[in-house]
Design a protein around this motif. Structure first.
Motif, PDB file in Angstrom:
ATOM      1  N   GLN A 180     -28.741  24.067   5.801  1.00 30.18           N
ATOM      2  CA  GLN A 180     -28.084  25.177   6.508  1.00 30.18           C
ATOM      3  C   GLN A 180     -26.747  24.671   7.033  1.00 30.18           C
ATOM      4  O   GLN A 180     -26.699  23.716   7.807  1.00 30.18           O
ATOM      5  CB  GLN A 180     -28.949  25.679   7.665  1.00 30.18           C
ATOM      6  N   ALA A 181     -25.669  25.278   6.573  1.00 30.81           N
ATOM      7  CA  ALA A 181     -24.339  24.852   7.001  1.00 30.81           C
ATOM      8  C   ALA A 181     -24.104  25.242   8.462  1.00 30.81           C
ATOM      9  O   ALA A 181     -24.764  26.138   8.998  1.00 30.81           O
ATOM     10  CB  ALA A 181     -23.274  25.470   6.114  1.00 30.81           C
ATOM     11  N   ALA A 182     -23.161  24.581   9.105  1.00 36.78           N
ATOM     12  CA  ALA A 182     -22.830  24.884  10.497  1.00 36.78           C
ATOM     13  C   ALA A 182     -22.326  26.318  10.603  1.00 36.78           C
ATOM     14  O   ALA A 182     -21.475  26.748   9.812  1.00 36.78           O
ATOM     15  CB  ALA A 182     -21.774  23.919  11.010  1.00 36.78           C
ATOM     16  N   PRO A 183     -22.821  27.089  11.578  1.00 33.28           N
ATOM     17  CA  PRO A 183     -22.389  28.482  11.728  1.00 33.28           C
ATOM     18  C   PRO A 183     -20.892  28.658  11.931  1.00 33.28           C
ATOM     19  O   PRO A 183     -20.343  29.709  11.561  1.00 33.28           O
ATOM     20  CB  PRO A 183     -23.179  28.950  12.963  1.00 33.28           C
ATOM     21  N   ASP A 184     -20.203  27.656  12.498  1.00 35.28           N
ATOM     22  CA  ASP A 184     -18.768  27.820  12.738  1.00 35.28           C
ATOM     23  C   ASP A 184     -17.922  27.492  11.504  1.00 35.28           C
ATOM     24  O   ASP A 184     -16.689  27.515  11.566  1.00 35.28           O
ATOM     25  CB  ASP A 184     -18.316  26.964  13.930  1.00 35.28           C
ATOM     26  N   GLY A 185     -18.573  27.172  10.392  1.00 38.13           N
ATOM     27  CA  GLY A 185     -17.838  26.916   9.152  1.00 38.13           C
ATOM     28  C   GLY A 185     -17.355  25.496   8.986  1.00 38.13           C
ATOM     29  O   GLY A 185     -16.771  25.148   7.954  1.00 38.13           O
ATOM     30  N   SER A 186     -17.583  24.640   9.978  1.00 37.11           N
ATOM     31  CA  SER A 186     -17.162  23.240   9.862  1.00 37.11           C
ATOM     32  C   SER A 186     -18.190  22.469   9.048  1.00 37.11           C
ATOM     33  O   SER A 186     -19.342  22.857   8.924  1.00 37.11           O
ATOM     34  CB  SER A 186     -17.010  22.608  11.251  1.00 37.11           C
ATOM     35  N   GLY A 187     -17.775  21.353   8.502  1.00 38.16           N
ATOM     36  CA  GLY A 187     -18.708  20.462   7.844  1.00 38.16           C
ATOM     37  C   GLY A 187     -19.067  20.875   6.431  1.00 38.16           C
ATOM     38  O   GLY A 187     -18.553  21.850   5.882  1.00 38.16           O
ATOM     39  N   PRO A 188     -19.991  20.128   5.820  1.00 41.85           N
ATOM     40  CA  PRO A 188     -20.330  20.313   4.411  1.00 41.85           C
ATOM     41  C   PRO A 188     -21.186  21.559   4.165  1.00 41.85           C
ATOM     42  O   PRO A 188     -21.930  22.000   5.042  1.00 41.85           O
ATOM     43  CB  PRO A 188     -21.107  19.034   4.071  1.00 41.85           C
ATOM     44  N   PRO A 189     -21.114  22.098   2.946  1.00 36.96           N
ATOM     45  CA  PRO A 189     -21.909  23.290   2.610  1.00 36.96           C
ATOM     46  C   PRO A 189     -23.355  22.932   2.271  1.00 36.96           C
ATOM     47  O   PRO A 189     -23.709  21.754   2.128  1.00 36.96           O
ATOM     48  CB  PRO A 189     -21.182  23.846   1.386  1.00 36.96           C
ATOM     49  N   VAL A 190     -24.164  23.972   2.127  1.00 36.20           N
ATOM     50  CA  VAL A 190     -25.559  23.800   1.737  1.00 36.20           C
ATOM     51  C   VAL A 190     -25.630  23.057   0.400  1.00 36.20           C
ATOM     52  O   VAL A 190     -24.838  23.298  -0.513  1.00 36.20           O
ATOM     53  CB  VAL A 190     -26.250  25.170   1.622  1.00 36.20           C
ATOM     54  N   GLY A 191     -26.592  22.130   0.303  1.00 39.56           N
ATOM     55  CA  GLY A 191     -26.771  21.377  -0.926  1.00 39.56           C
ATOM     56  C   GLY A 191     -26.046  20.047  -0.946  1.00 39.56           C
ATOM     57  O   GLY A 191     -26.186  19.287  -1.913  1.00 39.56           O
ATOM     58  N   THR A 192     -25.288  19.733   0.092  1.00 38.33           N
ATOM     59  CA  THR A 192     -24.537  18.476   0.142  1.00 38.33           C
ATOM     60  C   THR A 192     -25.411  17.349   0.682  1.00 38.33           C
ATOM     61  O   THR A 192     -26.091  17.512   1.696  1.00 38.33           O
ATOM     62  CB  THR A 192     -23.300  18.623   1.046  1.00 38.33           C
ATOM     63  N   ARG A 193     -25.389  16.214   0.003  1.00 37.92           N
ATOM     64  CA  ARG A 193     -26.081  15.021   0.498  1.00 37.92           C
ATOM     65  C   ARG A 193     -25.209  14.365   1.567  1.00 37.92           C
ATOM     66  O   ARG A 193     -24.001  14.195   1.377  1.00 37.92           O
ATOM     67  CB  ARG A 193     -26.365  14.036  -0.639  1.00 37.92           C
ATOM     68  N   VAL A 194     -25.841  13.974   2.675  1.00 46.56           N
ATOM     69  CA  VAL A 194     -25.069  13.450   3.802  1.00 46.56           C
ATOM     70  C   VAL A 194     -25.791  12.290   4.463  1.00 46.56           C
ATOM     71  O   VAL A 194     -27.002  12.114   4.324  1.00 46.56           O
ATOM     72  CB  VAL A 194     -24.807  14.537   4.875  1.00 46.56           C
ATOM     73  N   VAL A 195     -25.016  11.498   5.196  1.00 42.80           N
ATOM     74  CA  VAL A 195     -25.547  10.536   6.152  1.00 42.80           C
ATOM     75  C   VAL A 195     -25.074  10.985   7.522  1.00 42.80           C
ATOM     76  O   VAL A 195     -23.952  11.494   7.666  1.00 42.80           O
ATOM     77  CB  VAL A 195     -25.079   9.097   5.835  1.00 42.80           C
ATOM     78  N   ASP A 250     -21.658  24.172  15.851  1.00 42.28           N
ATOM     79  CA  ASP A 250     -20.986  23.062  15.159  1.00 42.28           C
ATOM     80  C   ASP A 250     -21.973  22.090  14.535  1.00 42.28           C
ATOM     81  O   ASP A 250     -21.615  20.950  14.235  1.00 42.28           O
ATOM     82  CB  ASP A 250     -20.068  22.309  16.127  1.00 42.28           C
ATOM     83  N   GLN A 251     -23.213  22.529  14.322  1.00 43.81           N
ATOM     84  CA  GLN A 251     -24.234  21.650  13.766  1.00 43.81           C
ATOM     85  C   GLN A 251     -24.731  22.156  12.416  1.00 43.81           C
ATOM     86  O   GLN A 251     -24.897  23.369  12.213  1.00 43.81           O
ATOM     87  CB  GLN A 251     -25.430  21.526  14.712  1.00 43.81           C
ATOM     88  N   ALA A 252     -24.983  21.209  11.512  1.00 44.56           N
ATOM     89  CA  ALA A 252     -25.624  21.509  10.238  1.00 44.56           C
ATOM     90  C   ALA A 252     -27.093  21.113  10.322  1.00 44.56           C
ATOM     91  O   ALA A 252     -27.445  20.142  11.007  1.00 44.56           O
ATOM     92  CB  ALA A 252     -24.939  20.762   9.105  1.00 44.56           C
ATOM     93  N   LEU A 253     -27.944  21.871   9.624  1.00 48.97           N
ATOM     94  CA  LEU A 253     -29.358  21.516   9.565  1.00 48.97           C
ATOM     95  C   LEU A 253     -29.583  20.644   8.332  1.00 48.97           C
ATOM     96  O   LEU A 253     -29.265  21.041   7.208  1.00 48.97           O
ATOM     97  CB  LEU A 253     -30.223  22.774   9.487  1.00 48.97           C
ATOM     98  N   VAL A 254     -30.120  19.450   8.566  1.00 48.17           N
ATOM     99  CA  VAL A 254     -30.303  18.472   7.497  1.00 48.17           C
ATOM    100  C   VAL A 254     -31.791  18.243   7.268  1.00 48.17           C
ATOM    101  O   VAL A 254     -32.551  17.988   8.217  1.00 48.17           O
ATOM    102  CB  VAL A 254     -29.623  17.129   7.861  1.00 48.17           C
ATOM    103  N   LYS A 255     -32.213  18.352   6.011  1.00 45.76           N
ATOM    104  CA  LYS A 255     -33.566  17.957   5.626  1.00 45.76           C
ATOM    105  C   LYS A 255     -33.546  16.442   5.465  1.00 45.76           C
ATOM    106  O   LYS A 255     -32.877  15.903   4.588  1.00 45.76           O
ATOM    107  CB  LYS A 255     -33.989  18.619   4.315  1.00 45.76           C
ATOM    108  N   VAL A 256     -34.270  15.754   6.331  1.00 43.20           N
ATOM    109  CA  VAL A 256     -34.205  14.298   6.386  1.00 43.20           C
ATOM    110  C   VAL A 256     -34.986  13.696   5.221  1.00 43.20           C
ATOM    111  O   VAL A 256     -36.165  14.016   5.008  1.00 43.20           O
ATOM    112  CB  VAL A 256     -34.755  13.775   7.728  1.00 43.20           C
ATOM    113  N   GLU A 257     -34.326  12.814   4.462  1.00 43.36           N
ATOM    114  CA  GLU A 257     -34.974  12.100   3.367  1.00 43.36           C
ATOM    115  C   GLU A 257     -35.310  10.669   3.752  1.00 43.36           C
ATOM    116  O   GLU A 257     -36.261  10.092   3.232  1.00 43.36           O
ATOM    117  CB  GLU A 257     -34.062  12.105   2.134  1.00 43.36           C
TER     118      GLU A 257
END
Length: 307
Positions: free
Chosen positions: A66-81, A27-34
Motif C-alpha cells: 500500500q503506497a503512502a496516502p500523500d503520494g510520497s515514496g515508492p508505488p505498490v509492488g516495489t521491493r524496499v528496505v 507519509d507511510q507505506a505499508l510493507v509486507k515484511v519478508e
C-alpha cells in the motif's frame, strides 16, 4: 496479523501474538515484511521496553503493498528496505517513506534486511571520523555487524585499520574485509592511532584512549560490555596531547535515513559492501536468536525470514 511483542518479564524476550494490522499515516507505506534483522542492542531494549504499545523491530525488507496516502515514496509492488523506529518484527509494517530505499532485483531481501541499523551506524560513524586515507584506526568490538561494515568501509577509504576481536576465526574474516591487523585484546594493539572507534566500554575505553596519537579522536559509540567506564584525569593528562572523546549516536543526524539506506544498497549491489549473515532462520526462532545474541554466539548479522 502476527507480530512479536515483548514479554515484559524477567526473560526479556518476545512471543508471537495476534495484533491489529497497521493503518499507515499519510507519509507511510505499508510493507509486507519478508525479512528482518535483530541487533544485539535490541536485546538491551527488551530488558526495559518503552511504553505500552511498543513492539521491537528496526530493520526490515519486503514489498510495498500500500503506497503512502500523500503520494510520497515508492508505488505498490516495489521491493524496499526500511528502518522504522519500531514495530518491524511482524507480517506487515507501516514505514515512513523517508526511511525507505528501493531494492534492485539482484539484492535479496535477506541481505538487505541486514543493512539498516548496523550499516547506518558504520556509514555515519566514518563520516564523523573524517578523512581516513593513510590514517591509523583502532576498532574495538569488531566482530559484530557494525564492526564488519566499519572494517570494509574504512579499508576501502584507505585507512590502516587494527581490529580487536576475541576470535581468531572472526579475525581472519576481518582481514579479508580490509583490516590491516587483528589483535585479540586492546592491550595488544600497538599505537599510536589517529582515530579510535570504541564500542565496548568498561576497561577497554581507557586502554584505547592511551593509544591515541596527539590530537587524536576517540568516537565512543557503544558499551557492549555493559560495564561503566572510569577515566582517571591524570592518566589522560600524561597520555595523548589534546585528545578528543566524542559520544556518537547513529540517530543524531538531520538527514532522513532513506538517502543513506540508498547508499548502502548501492554499495552492496555493486559488490563493494558485504553483509555478514551470521545466521538466517525462520522468524518463529526469534526468541532463540535473541538468546544467541546475548550469549555472543552469532558473528555478524542475525536475519529472520517471515513466511
Amino acid at each position: 496479523m502476527k507480530a512479536f511483542t515483548a514479554t515484559r518479564d524477567a526473560a526479556a524476550t518476545v512471543r508471537l501474538t495476534e495484533v491489529p494490522e497497521p493503518q499507515p499515516a499519510p507519509d507511510q507505506a505499508l510493507v509486507k515484511v519478508e525479512a528482518y534483522s535483530v541487533n544485539r542492542g535490541e536485546t538491551f531494549q527488551l530488558e526495559r521496553p518503552p511504553a505500552d504499545g511498543w513492539r521491537p523491530g528496526k530493520d526490515i525488507a519486503g514489498l510495498v503493498v500500500q503506497a503512502a496516502p500523500d503520494g510520497s515514496g515508492p508505488p505498490v509492488g516495489t521491493r524496499v528496505v526500511g528502518h522504522p523506529p519500531a514495530l518491524g518484527w511482524a507480517e506487515y509494517a507501516a514505514v515512513p517513506t523517508s526511511r525507505l530505499a528501493v531494492l534492485p532485483d539482484e539484492l535479496p531481501s535477506v541481505q538487505a534486511a541486514a543493512l539498516p541499523l548496523a550499516g547506518l551506524t558504520a556509514l555515519r560513524l566514518l563520516r564523523q571520523a573524517g578523512h581516513l586515507a593513510g590514517r591509523r584506526v583502532l576498532l574495538t568490538g569488531a566482530s559484530g555487524g557494525v564492526g564488519h561494515y566499519l572494517t570494509e568501509l574504512a579499508g576501502a577509504a584507505g585507512a590502516r585499520l587494527t581490529a580487536v576481536t576475541a576470535s581468531a576465526e572472526r579475525g581472519q574474516r576481518l582481514i579479508e574485509l580490509g583490516a590491516a591487523e587483528v589483535v585479540h585484546r586492546v592491550a595488544d594493539a600497538e599505537g599510536p592511532f589517529d582515530v579510535v572507534l570504541e564500542s565496548t566500554g568498561g576497561a577497554d575505553l581507557p586502554l584505547a584512549l592511551q593509544r591515541l596519537a596527539p590530537r587524536g579522536l576517540l568516537l565512543w559509540f557503544g558499551q557492549a560490555s555493559r560495564q561503566p567506564v572510569t577515566l582517571d584525569f591524570f592518566d589522560i593528562l600524561t597520555g595523548p596531547t589534546s585528545a578528543t572523546i566524542r559520544q556518537f549516536s547513529y540517530a543524531d543526524v538531520d538527514e532522513p535515513d532513506g538517502a543513506d539506506l540508498a547508499t548502502l544498497v548501492r554499495l552492496t549491489a555493486e559488490g563493494r559492501l558485504h553483509p555478514e549473515l551470521g545466521t538466517v532462520r525462520d522468524w518463529r526462532e526469534t526468541p532463540e536468536v535473541l538468546a544467541d545474541l546475548r550469549g555472543r554466539r552469532i558473528r555478524g548479522n542475525a536475519v529472520l525470514t517471515v513466511n
